[in-house]
Design an enzyme around this catalytic site. Structure first.
Site, PDB file in Angstrom:
ATOM      1  N   ASP A 143       0.824  -1.221   0.000  1.00 41.01           N
ATOM      2  CA  ASP A 143       0.000   0.000   0.000  1.00 41.01           C
ATOM      3  C   ASP A 143       0.856   1.269   0.000  1.00 41.01           C
ATOM      4  O   ASP A 143       0.334   2.383   0.100  1.00 41.01           O
ATOM      5  CB  ASP A 143      -0.936   0.017   1.215  1.00 41.01           C
ATOM      6  CG  ASP A 143      -0.185  -0.034   2.531  1.00 41.01           C
ATOM      7  OD1 ASP A 143       1.068   0.009   2.499  1.00 41.01           O
ATOM      8  OD2 ASP A 143      -0.837  -0.116   3.593  1.00 41.01           O
ATOM      9  N   GLY A 144       2.177   1.122  -0.096  1.00 35.39           N
ATOM     10  CA  GLY A 144       3.052   2.289  -0.193  1.00 35.39           C
ATOM     11  C   GLY A 144       3.624   2.742   1.138  1.00 35.39           C
ATOM     12  O   GLY A 144       4.477   3.632   1.169  1.00 35.39           O
ATOM     13  N   GLU A 145       3.152   2.140   2.228  1.00 35.00           N
ATOM     14  CA  GLU A 145       3.706   2.541   3.524  1.00 35.00           C
ATOM     15  C   GLU A 145       5.154   2.060   3.649  1.00 35.00           C
ATOM     16  O   GLU A 145       5.565   1.109   2.986  1.00 35.00           O
ATOM     17  CB  GLU A 145       2.846   1.977   4.662  1.00 35.00           C
ATOM     18  CG  GLU A 145       1.485   2.653   4.731  1.00 35.00           C
ATOM     19  CD  GLU A 145       0.661   2.209   5.944  1.00 35.00           C
ATOM     20  OE1 GLU A 145       1.122   1.338   6.706  1.00 35.00           O
ATOM     21  OE2 GLU A 145      -0.452   2.743   6.106  1.00 35.00           O
ATOM     22  N   ARG A 180      15.229  26.924   2.656  1.00 36.03           N
ATOM     23  CA  ARG A 180      15.044  28.184   1.926  1.00 36.03           C
ATOM     24  C   ARG A 180      13.738  28.903   2.247  1.00 36.03           C
ATOM     25  O   ARG A 180      13.658  30.115   2.154  1.00 36.03           O
ATOM     26  CB  ARG A 180      15.191  27.936   0.426  1.00 36.03           C
ATOM     27  CG  ARG A 180      16.656  27.825   0.045  1.00 36.03           C
ATOM     28  CD  ARG A 180      16.851  27.507  -1.406  1.00 36.03           C
ATOM     29  NE  ARG A 180      16.561  26.116  -1.697  1.00 36.03           N
ATOM     30  CZ  ARG A 180      16.587  25.588  -2.895  1.00 36.03           C
ATOM     31  NH1 ARG A 180      16.888  26.332  -3.928  1.00 36.03           N
ATOM     32  NH2 ARG A 180      16.321  24.312  -3.083  1.00 36.03           N
ATOM     33  N   LYS A 188      21.002  39.562  -9.004  1.00 34.90           N
ATOM     34  CA  LYS A 188      19.972  38.582  -9.375  1.00 34.90           C
ATOM     35  C   LYS A 188      18.614  39.003  -8.839  1.00 34.90           C
ATOM     36  O   LYS A 188      18.500  39.418  -7.690  1.00 34.90           O
ATOM     37  CB  LYS A 188      20.340  37.209  -8.819  1.00 34.90           C
ATOM     38  CG  LYS A 188      19.308  36.148  -9.153  1.00 34.90           C
ATOM     39  CD  LYS A 188      19.818  34.767  -8.849  1.00 34.90           C
ATOM     40  CE  LYS A 188      19.703  34.419  -7.390  1.00 34.90           C
ATOM     41  NZ  LYS A 188      20.057  33.019  -7.142  1.00 34.90           N
ATOM     42  N   ARG A 199      14.912  37.203  -8.413  1.00 34.30           N
ATOM     43  CA  ARG A 199      14.120  35.986  -8.614  1.00 34.30           C
ATOM     44  C   ARG A 199      12.679  36.379  -8.879  1.00 34.30           C
ATOM     45  O   ARG A 199      12.044  37.031  -8.067  1.00 34.30           O
ATOM     46  CB  ARG A 199      14.233  35.054  -7.401  1.00 34.30           C
ATOM     47  CG  ARG A 199      13.500  33.732  -7.613  1.00 34.30           C
ATOM     48  CD  ARG A 199      13.869  32.681  -6.599  1.00 34.30           C
ATOM     49  NE  ARG A 199      15.205  32.119  -6.783  1.00 34.30           N
ATOM     50  CZ  ARG A 199      15.530  31.209  -7.689  1.00 34.30           C
ATOM     51  NH1 ARG A 199      14.626  30.753  -8.538  1.00 34.30           N
ATOM     52  NH2 ARG A 199      16.762  30.755  -7.777  1.00 34.30           N
ATOM     53  N   ASP A 215      28.326  28.670  -6.778  1.00 30.18           N
ATOM     54  CA  ASP A 215      27.093  28.883  -6.014  1.00 30.18           C
ATOM     55  C   ASP A 215      26.999  27.801  -4.953  1.00 30.18           C
ATOM     56  O   ASP A 215      27.631  26.748  -5.067  1.00 30.18           O
ATOM     57  CB  ASP A 215      25.866  28.822  -6.944  1.00 30.18           C
ATOM     58  CG  ASP A 215      24.710  29.661  -6.406  1.00 30.18           C
ATOM     59  OD1 ASP A 215      24.644  29.869  -5.184  1.00 30.18           O
ATOM     60  OD2 ASP A 215      23.870  30.082  -7.213  1.00 30.18           O
TER      61      ASP A 215
HETATM   62  C1  R5P Z   1      20.351  31.674  -3.954  1.00 33.33           C
HETATM   63  O1  R5P Z   1      20.403  32.452  -3.043  1.00 33.33           O
HETATM   64  C2  R5P Z   1      21.314  30.548  -4.083  1.00 33.33           C
HETATM   65  O2  R5P Z   1      22.621  30.948  -3.824  1.00 33.33           O
HETATM   66  C3  R5P Z   1      21.250  29.937  -5.456  1.00 33.33           C
HETATM   67  O3  R5P Z   1      21.672  30.908  -6.389  1.00 33.33           O
HETATM   68  C4  R5P Z   1      19.891  29.476  -5.824  1.00 33.33           C
HETATM   69  O4  R5P Z   1      19.323  28.700  -4.826  1.00 33.33           O
HETATM   70  C5  R5P Z   1      19.973  28.709  -7.124  1.00 33.33           C
HETATM   71  O5  R5P Z   1      18.711  28.320  -7.493  1.00 33.33           O
HETATM   72  P1  R5P Z   1      18.349  27.982  -8.986  1.00 33.33           P
HETATM   73  O6  R5P Z   1      19.311  26.920  -9.456  1.00 33.33           O
HETATM   74  O7  R5P Z   1      16.934  27.483  -8.877  1.00 33.33           O
HETATM   75  O8  R5P Z   1      18.465  29.231  -9.781  1.00 33.33           O
END
Ligand code: R5P
Length: 290
Positions: A35-37, A93, A191, A193, A218
């Site tokens: 059942d996936g457990e 995050r 950057k 986002r 990074d």
């Molecule tokens: C951001 O603050 C981190 O240093 C990375 O740049 C980020 O988590 C990278 O995410 P992605 O690959 O989704 O651009």
């Protein structure tokens, strides 16, 4: 006596840790019921021993319950300490509620881990608005940093690097990496986002370093958009293909293939097992005297 026992997918790291520290290599059996457990069995004698579960948390949802069952079972079987070795720590995050009702999952995840483990060791957790893991973990949480390992890789492998960091927040550690990589020049991008898979990257003027090899660094490559957009920008400016270095190689969806088409080489640490692994964090996460 100390045991390192891997959750599935963490066998190499557990073997290396056990070998380096003359510890026992333990075993945790896991499978799924029809059942996936989750079925979990500790297949080692843990009574009176320190039991370290090695589980990088790159795909936490699939493994989390089994991990908790393993920790609880080890304690019931008489382990003196039950510790988590998680070279990559998930869910760090989302550390703020951006919209009304959003889960602050970093705090919730930390609370759940703290309930079942006595301590934690990890590498470069993505602490953004938090200064320290102790703000969210109630157990001792040791943090190690892999930046200098990446710097050493650059110094050994790249003749004339230009180190490029992803955002202004990264400037301090990018500067440290560049210095250790032989006093290389560095720049950081700006950057923005715009969404989970949508980032805008503005790379500064690179004309003084046209003859150098760009090295993107990074802490995490997740959707890959940060490095992909940066690499595209470098190509548009006629720079050489970059080397791309990351501590944590998450590489969701097609990110590895997409970045591979733009990069000279992709290098990561083994904090998350991945074909790009070329730098080991084993030395960092082996136990300190306590
Ligand atoms: C951001 O603050 C981190 O240093 C990375 O740049 C980020 O988590 C990278 O995410 P992605 O690959 O989704 O651009």
């Amino acid at each position: 006596m100390r045991i390192y026992a891997p959750m599935p997918g963490n066998e190499t790291m557990a073997q290396r840790l056990a070998a380096r520290t003359a510890a026992e290599l333990g075993a945790i059996e896991t499978r799924r019921f029809p059942d996936g457990e989750a079925y979990v069995r500790i297949a080692s004698d843990v009574k009176g021993k320190e039991f370290n579960i090695v589980c990088t948390l790159a795909h936490p949802d699939a493994q989390f319950l089994s991990l908790i069952f393993a920790a609880e079972t080890a304690r019931e079987l008489g382990a003196t300490h039950v510790n988590l070795v998680a070279p990559y720590l998930a869910y760090m995050r989302q550390d703020k509620s951006f919209k009304q009702g959003e889960a602050i999952s970093s705090a919730h995840f930390a609370r759940l881990i703290s309930q079942s483990f006595d301590s934690l060791v990890t590498v470069d957790p993505h602490l953004h608005r938090r200064r320290d893991l102790s703000e969210i973990f109630s157990i001792p949480a040791r943090v190690e940093h892999a930046a200098l390992l990446l710097a050493d890789w650059i110094r050994t492998n790249v003749a004339s690097p230009l180190v490029i960091g992803p955002d202004v927040e990264s400037e301090q550690w990018v500067a440290a990496v560049a210095e250790r990589a032989g006093g290389a020049p560095y720049v950081v991008s700006a950057k923005t986002r715009l969404g989970d898979r949508n980032v805008k990257v503005e790379v500064p003027d690179l004309s003084p370093w046209r003859d150098r090899r760009p090295v993107l660094i990074d802490d995490i490559v997740s959707s890959g958009r940060t490095m992909i957009e940066t690499a595209r920008e470098l190509a548009a400016r006629g720079m050489a293909k970059p080397l791309c270095l990351a501590v944590h190689a998450l590489f969701a969806d097609q990110a590895y293939t997409e970045l591979g088409a733009l990069a000279e080489q992709i290098i990561s640490t083994d904090a998350i097992p991945h074909p790009s692994n070329a730098v080991s964090v084993v030395d960092l996460i082996e136990p300190r005297q306590h």
